[in-house]
Motif scaffolding. Structure first.
Motif, PDB file in Angstrom:
ATOM      1  N   LEU A 102     131.299  34.149  60.811  1.00 58.08           N
ATOM      2  CA  LEU A 102     130.037  34.074  60.073  1.00 58.08           C
ATOM      3  C   LEU A 102     130.200  34.290  58.569  1.00 58.08           C
ATOM      4  CD1 LEU A 102     127.551  36.058  62.351  1.00 58.08           C
ATOM      5  CD2 LEU A 102     127.993  33.601  62.305  1.00 58.08           C
ATOM      6  N   ARG A 103     131.327  34.834  58.146  1.00 61.40           N
ATOM      7  CA  ARG A 103     131.475  35.266  56.757  1.00 61.40           C
ATOM      8  C   ARG A 103     131.169  34.187  55.723  1.00 61.40           C
ATOM      9  NH1 ARG A 103     137.008  38.521  58.165  1.00 61.40           N
ATOM     10  NH2 ARG A 103     136.014  40.212  59.345  1.00 61.40           N
ATOM     11  N   PRO A 104     131.584  32.935  55.925  1.00 62.18           N
ATOM     12  CA  PRO A 104     131.279  31.931  54.897  1.00 62.18           C
ATOM     13  C   PRO A 104     129.805  31.558  54.813  1.00 62.18           C
ATOM     14  CG  PRO A 104     133.105  31.219  56.327  1.00 62.18           C
ATOM     15  CD  PRO A 104     132.443  32.373  56.987  1.00 62.18           C
ATOM     16  N   PHE A 105     129.013  31.967  55.797  1.00 59.94           N
ATOM     17  CA  PHE A 105     127.640  31.493  55.894  1.00 59.94           C
ATOM     18  C   PHE A 105     126.600  32.582  55.661  1.00 59.94           C
ATOM     19  CE2 PHE A 105     130.371  29.081  58.864  1.00 59.94           C
ATOM     20  CZ  PHE A 105     130.402  27.892  58.147  1.00 59.94           C
ATOM     21  N   VAL A 106     127.028  33.671  55.036  1.00 64.77           N
ATOM     22  CA  VAL A 106     126.147  34.807  54.747  1.00 64.77           C
ATOM     23  C   VAL A 106     126.195  35.079  53.250  1.00 64.77           C
ATOM     24  CG1 VAL A 106     125.826  37.284  55.145  1.00 64.77           C
ATOM     25  CG2 VAL A 106     126.476  35.790  57.045  1.00 64.77           C
ATOM     26  N   PRO A 107     125.064  35.456  52.620  1.00 67.74           N
ATOM     27  CA  PRO A 107     125.081  35.755  51.183  1.00 67.74           C
ATOM     28  C   PRO A 107     126.104  36.839  50.837  1.00 67.74           C
ATOM     29  CG  PRO A 107     122.826  35.652  51.995  1.00 67.74           C
ATOM     30  CD  PRO A 107     123.709  35.587  53.204  1.00 67.74           C
ATOM     31  N   LYS A 108     126.673  36.748  49.642  1.00 69.23           N
ATOM     32  CA  LYS A 108     127.625  37.756  49.186  1.00 69.23           C
ATOM     33  C   LYS A 108     126.948  39.120  49.099  1.00 69.23           C
ATOM     34  CE  LYS A 108     130.331  34.427  46.508  1.00 69.23           C
ATOM     35  NZ  LYS A 108     130.733  33.980  45.148  1.00 69.23           N
ATOM     36  N   PHE A 109     127.665  40.132  49.574  1.00 67.25           N
ATOM     37  CA  PHE A 109     127.156  41.501  49.651  1.00 67.25           C
ATOM     38  C   PHE A 109     127.921  42.361  48.652  1.00 67.25           C
ATOM     39  CE2 PHE A 109     127.912  45.679  51.891  1.00 67.25           C
ATOM     40  CZ  PHE A 109     126.657  46.215  51.652  1.00 67.25           C
ATOM     41  N   TYR A 110     127.167  43.070  47.787  1.00 65.18           N
ATOM     42  CA  TYR A 110     127.808  43.849  46.728  1.00 65.18           C
ATOM     43  C   TYR A 110     127.724  45.351  46.937  1.00 65.18           C
ATOM     44  CZ  TYR A 110     127.880  39.398  44.289  1.00 65.18           C
ATOM     45  OH  TYR A 110     128.108  38.081  43.950  1.00 65.18           O
ATOM     46  N   GLY A 111     127.085  45.789  48.016  1.00 66.70           N
ATOM     47  CA  GLY A 111     126.998  47.221  48.268  1.00 66.70           C
ATOM     48  C   GLY A 111     125.558  47.672  48.474  1.00 66.70           C
ATOM     49  N   THR A 112     125.358  48.988  48.408  1.00 68.62           N
ATOM     50  CA  THR A 112     124.029  49.566  48.595  1.00 68.62           C
ATOM     51  C   THR A 112     123.695  50.473  47.427  1.00 68.62           C
ATOM     52  OG1 THR A 112     124.887  51.461  49.828  1.00 68.62           O
ATOM     53  CG2 THR A 112     124.268  49.519  51.109  1.00 68.62           C
ATOM     54  N   LEU A 113     122.396  50.733  47.272  1.00 69.27           N
ATOM     55  CA  LEU A 113     121.936  51.675  46.251  1.00 69.27           C
ATOM     56  C   LEU A 113     120.566  52.186  46.654  1.00 69.27           C
ATOM     57  CD1 LEU A 113     119.594  49.985  44.601  1.00 69.27           C
ATOM     58  CD2 LEU A 113     121.541  49.011  43.431  1.00 69.27           C
ATOM     59  N   ARG A 114     120.078  53.148  45.902  1.00 71.36           N
ATOM     60  CA  ARG A 114     118.714  53.647  46.094  1.00 71.36           C
ATOM     61  C   ARG A 114     117.961  53.497  44.778  1.00 71.36           C
ATOM     62  NH1 ARG A 114     118.222  56.307  50.909  1.00 71.36           N
ATOM     63  NH2 ARG A 114     120.187  56.923  51.902  1.00 71.36           N
ATOM     64  N   LEU A 115     116.697  53.123  44.864  1.00 74.16           N
ATOM     65  CA  LEU A 115     115.881  52.935  43.674  1.00 74.16           C
ATOM     66  C   LEU A 115     115.081  54.184  43.372  1.00 74.16           C
ATOM     67  CD1 LEU A 115     114.534  49.338  44.378  1.00 74.16           C
ATOM     68  CD2 LEU A 115     116.450  50.011  42.939  1.00 74.16           C
ATOM     69  N   GLU A 116     114.877  54.443  42.091  1.00 74.73           N
ATOM     70  CA  GLU A 116     114.071  55.565  41.656  1.00 74.73           C
ATOM     71  C   GLU A 116     112.849  55.054  40.921  1.00 74.73           C
ATOM     72  OE1 GLU A 116     116.491  57.988  39.221  1.00 74.73           O
ATOM     73  OE2 GLU A 116     117.768  58.686  40.849  1.00 74.73           O
TER      74      GLU A 116
END
Length: 359
Positions: free
Chosen positions: A64-78
């Motif tokens: 599935l890797r070529p067919f999923v949007p690029k993922f850059y990590g996680t964060l939390r919003l303030e």
């Protein structure tokens, strides 16, 4: 009000303000875009965060890797507090941290000048193993009352650009839920309208105009048939590749979608078709980075593919060893392929009609 980002992922690129995503056509509200528009910040439940982390490490997900949007990590919003507000120790508001983690993904619409966007919900089952009896009954009822149960797809929502005003016209979720199985070809035709050609005979022009959705501008949406035809052909090939990948993964997907985006700006779309013919879609990631940076400095987006298709929304996706592929999802992809085949025949007929008219 904009929000201030928490520390950016190690990949960089996240700083400054974020704003609500204007081009969202499906899914839950609350998706944000980075200030430069290149990244999406989407609130995500733990299951979806775990999916994106597993995608790069679990060999079960490898196809599935070529067919999923690029993922850059996680964060939390303030939350952002006004500069004129008193400090917290003086009775002012405290900054509230969102307890829900957000995933940071590439914004698939960023490369397009006027993106036409369709969210196609896949699968015949709309609930996961953790759903309550009440939710199962409700989701089963929804599947049977819409096109999901019989075809494995539902057109969740889409936007099509009005080329006269330059503004996107959003077709709501209620439209997709109202469709019957027999209406799906019309729904696809409304997302892939043929731009009426003044040089065609009146009967052909009227036929092309009839492809436009009720309530949308009647003469100002779509692409010329000769531009739309190669896009549909190449899009079908990519979706067939996605089907092959899905057939190789032992998993269950609930609530995931095919996200289809194509360029509505006629000049840019023509450039994209030419790019496909000269460069080839599969070579996109091998483009010279220096050339890309040079184009960005000139303020003009470089030529590239006139469309993109990816799998999105994985809050209820999991590997199930030995269970085989998700047949309900495969059924949905087969439906999409059949719908594209039918639309491609209609577009090809319009191309031939134009050729005869010009002869």
């Amino acid at each position: 009000m904009s929000d201030t980002l928490a520390p950016a992922p190690s990949s960089g690129g996240l700083s400054g303000a974020v704003t609500p995503l204007e081009s969202q056509v499906g899914g839950h509200p609350g998706v944000l875009a980075s200030e430069d528009g290149e990244l999406l910040i989407k609130p995500a439940l733990p299951h979806e965060v775990a999916f994106y982390h597993s995608l790069s490490t679990d060999p079960g997900f490898a196809p599935l890797r070529p067919f999923v949007p690029k993922f850059y990590g996680t964060l939390r919003l303030e939350g952002q507090v006004s500069e004129n507000a008193p400090a917290p120790d003086q009775g002012g508001p405290a900054v509230v941290v969102n307890p829900v983690a957000s995933i940071v993904l590439e914004n698939l619409t960023h490369r397009f000048v006027k993106p036409n966007i369709l969210d196609v919900k896949l699968g015949t089952v709309l609930y996961d193993d953790e759903a309550s009896a009440e939710k199962r009954a409700r989701m089963e009822k929804t599947a049977r009352e819409t096109t999901s149960f019989e075809t494995g797809v539902r057109l969740t929502g889409f936007q099509v650009y009005d080329l006269a005003s330059g503004k996107a016209v959003n077709v709501p979720k209620s439209y997709g839920k109202s469709l019957k199985v027999a209406d799906l070809p019309d729904g696809i035709a409304r997302f892939f309208p043929i731009l009426p050609d003044a040089s065609l005979p009146e009967a052909v022009a009227q036929s092309a105009a009839s492809d436009v959705a009720v309530g949308l501008p009647s003469q100002n949406t779509g692409l010329p048939a000769d531009v739309l035809e190669p896009i549909l052909e190449s899009l079908r090939e990519d979706i067939l590749d996605i089907r092959t990948a899905l057939s190789e993964v032992h998993m269950r997907m609930v609530g995931s979608s095919l996200l289809i985006i194509y360029e509505a700006d006629v000049e840019r779309a023509r450039e994209g078709v030419q790019w496909m013919e000269e460069v080839g879609y599969e070579d996109e990631d091998d483009q010279d980075e220096d050339e890309e940076e040079e184009d960005e400095e000139e303020g003009k987006k470089r030529a590239g593919p006139p469309y993109i298709v990816k799998l999105i929304d994985f809050a209820h996706t999991k590997i199930v060893p030995g269970a085989g592929p998700d047949e309900g999802v495969l059924k949905g992809v087969d439906t999409v392929l059949a719908l594209l085949d039918e639309r491609a025949k209609q577009v090809n007929a319009a191309v031939k009609a134009k050729g005869k008219a010009a002869a």
